[in-house]
Enzyme design. Sequence first.
Site, PDB file in Angstrom:
ATOM      1  N   HIS A   4      55.453  -5.566 -11.037  1.00 20.98           N
ATOM      2  CA  HIS A   4      56.494  -4.620 -10.878  1.00 20.98           C
ATOM      3  C   HIS A   4      57.836  -4.841 -11.503  1.00 20.98           C
ATOM      4  O   HIS A   4      58.919  -4.209 -11.627  1.00 20.98           O
ATOM      5  CB  HIS A   4      56.521  -3.857  -9.449  1.00 20.98           C
ATOM      6  CG  HIS A   4      57.423  -4.703  -8.675  1.00 20.98           C
ATOM      7  ND1 HIS A   4      56.807  -5.554  -7.480  1.00 20.98           N
ATOM      8  CD2 HIS A   4      58.721  -4.896  -8.608  1.00 20.98           C
ATOM      9  CE1 HIS A   4      57.832  -5.930  -6.825  1.00 20.98           C
ATOM     10  NE2 HIS A   4      59.176  -5.492  -7.355  1.00 20.98           N
ATOM     11  N   ASP A  45      49.955  -6.433  -7.980  1.00 23.23           N
ATOM     12  CA  ASP A  45      51.076  -6.398  -8.190  1.00 23.23           C
ATOM     13  C   ASP A  45      51.684  -7.956  -8.675  1.00 23.23           C
ATOM     14  O   ASP A  45      52.247  -8.697  -7.979  1.00 23.23           O
ATOM     15  CB  ASP A  45      52.406  -6.082  -7.288  1.00 23.23           C
ATOM     16  CG  ASP A  45      53.690  -6.111  -7.620  1.00 23.23           C
ATOM     17  OD1 ASP A  45      54.508  -5.963  -6.957  1.00 23.23           O
ATOM     18  OD2 ASP A  45      53.957  -6.256  -8.938  1.00 23.23           O
ATOM     19  N   SER A  50      61.371 -10.201  -4.803  1.00 25.55           N
ATOM     20  CA  SER A  50      59.904  -9.985  -5.385  1.00 25.55           C
ATOM     21  C   SER A  50      59.427 -10.919  -6.384  1.00 25.55           C
ATOM     22  O   SER A  50      60.383 -11.204  -7.262  1.00 25.55           O
ATOM     23  CB  SER A  50      60.094  -8.437  -5.973  1.00 25.55           C
ATOM     24  OG  SER A  50      60.271  -7.552  -4.863  1.00 25.55           O
TER      25      SER A  50
HETATM   26  C1  LIG Z   1      60.915  -6.889  -1.431  1.00 22.96           C
HETATM   27  C2  LIG Z   1      60.949  -5.289  -1.794  1.00 22.96           C
HETATM   28  C3  LIG Z   1      60.362  -4.897  -2.771  1.00 22.96           C
HETATM   29  C4  LIG Z   1      60.539  -3.517  -3.193  1.00 22.96           C
HETATM   30 BR1  LIG Z   1      59.540  -2.793  -4.862  1.00 22.96          BR
HETATM   31  C5  LIG Z   1      60.829  -2.637  -2.139  1.00 22.96           C
HETATM   32  N1  LIG Z   1      60.835  -1.235  -2.705  1.00 22.96           N
HETATM   33  C6  LIG Z   1      59.554  -0.357  -2.051  1.00 22.96           C
HETATM   34  N2  LIG Z   1      58.945  -0.919  -0.835  1.00 22.96           N
HETATM   35  C7  LIG Z   1      58.077   0.424  -0.578  1.00 22.96           C
HETATM   36  C8  LIG Z   1      58.288   1.092  -1.729  1.00 22.96           C
HETATM   37  N3  LIG Z   1      59.202   0.694  -2.622  1.00 22.96           N
HETATM   38  C9  LIG Z   1      61.339  -2.969  -1.173  1.00 22.96           C
HETATM   39  C10 LIG Z   1      62.104  -2.303  -0.155  1.00 22.96           C
HETATM   40 CL1  LIG Z   1      62.311  -0.725   0.085  1.00 22.96          CL
HETATM   41  C11 LIG Z   1      62.446  -3.277   0.816  1.00 22.96           C
HETATM   42  N4  LIG Z   1      61.788  -4.594   0.240  1.00 22.96           N
HETATM   43  C12 LIG Z   1      61.502  -4.348  -0.915  1.00 22.96           C
END
Ligand SMILES: Cc1cc(Br)c(Nc2ncc[nH]2)c2c(Cl)c[nH]c12
Length: 288
Positions: A53, A102, A227
């Site tokens: 992503h 992912d 991420s």
């Molecule tokens: C680490 C991280 C990555 C992503 Br992509 C997020 N985005 C999200 N999570 C659910 C739907 N979209 C978040 C959130 Cl919100 C908190 N930490 C995250």
Amino acid sequence: VLGLCGLSHEFGSASDRERNPWHVTVTVIRPGQGQERCQGSLLSRYFVLTAAHCFHVDDQAPWITVDVEPKVQRKVSGLFLHPQYELGGRRHRGVPEFYDYDVALVQLEEPLGPSPTVRPLCLPCTEGASRALRLPPERSNCAEHRRLLLPEKTLDAFFVSPHGPSTLQRRHVRVKLGDQRGPCNADALRAPPYANVSALDDVVTPRFLCSGGTEPRVDPNACRGDSGGPLIVTWGQRHFQVGVISWGVLDVCGRPRAPPHARDFHINLFEVLPWLRARLRDEELGFL
Ligand SMILES: Cc1cc(Br)c(Nc2ncc[nH]2)c2c(Cl)c[nH]c12
């Protein structure tokens, strides 16, 4: 071969990079569209593992750079998203962002390391991991690696967060497996983007590992910028990658008192081995 995987210097005066020599940062600069940053891990001389992503389907390799250590930026020759990753794949079921599979591999133009600050993590189900686990030949198989590294009970792990330009902090979490897996997964529906999702299975798939929450101890939460980074399990003095940080329920990163339902979800590498094996075939990792 790149020498010993998952080895780090833990002595007192070791730098953050010597403690986490596999850690990289991946930056995508889309012409005229700003930039995106994710974390990643070095798995071999040419390949970095990160989250799918972090990229758009039309991203080009020249737009991507990998920062191995401060001021050491490497160019990218290839980008391989997992073929079953499809962010919009379940929009028709009220899931705006679907993070199944992912994971992505980024291929570097030039090989890296080894050096005291650049070294790969151990990838399960490889010969390097078997050596690092000190397994005899008759126990040197993927099922044994999974039994040891990902037992069906709560598991101590850590991820690494960049904390400023040249500091890396280890964040210790517990992966909720066994009887804690259900309650951990159930909190996925508390994520704001999933307010209209009816079935948990529409969002949480067998590819995910779940961490976070306040039992048995308050776990830190990943930030969006974390991420793509590795979820790491330590065995003796060696470190193994068992997951890739994908998404979380709340963006409470860094805040100390996160609520019990603040969970983070990671892609379980044991669930994407065929893809890793195919893409890393020429890296002399010795897949079992
Ligand atoms: C680490 C991280 C990555 C992503 Br992509 C997020 N985005 C999200 N999570 C659910 C739907 N979209 C978040 C959130 Cl919100 C908190 N930490 C995250």
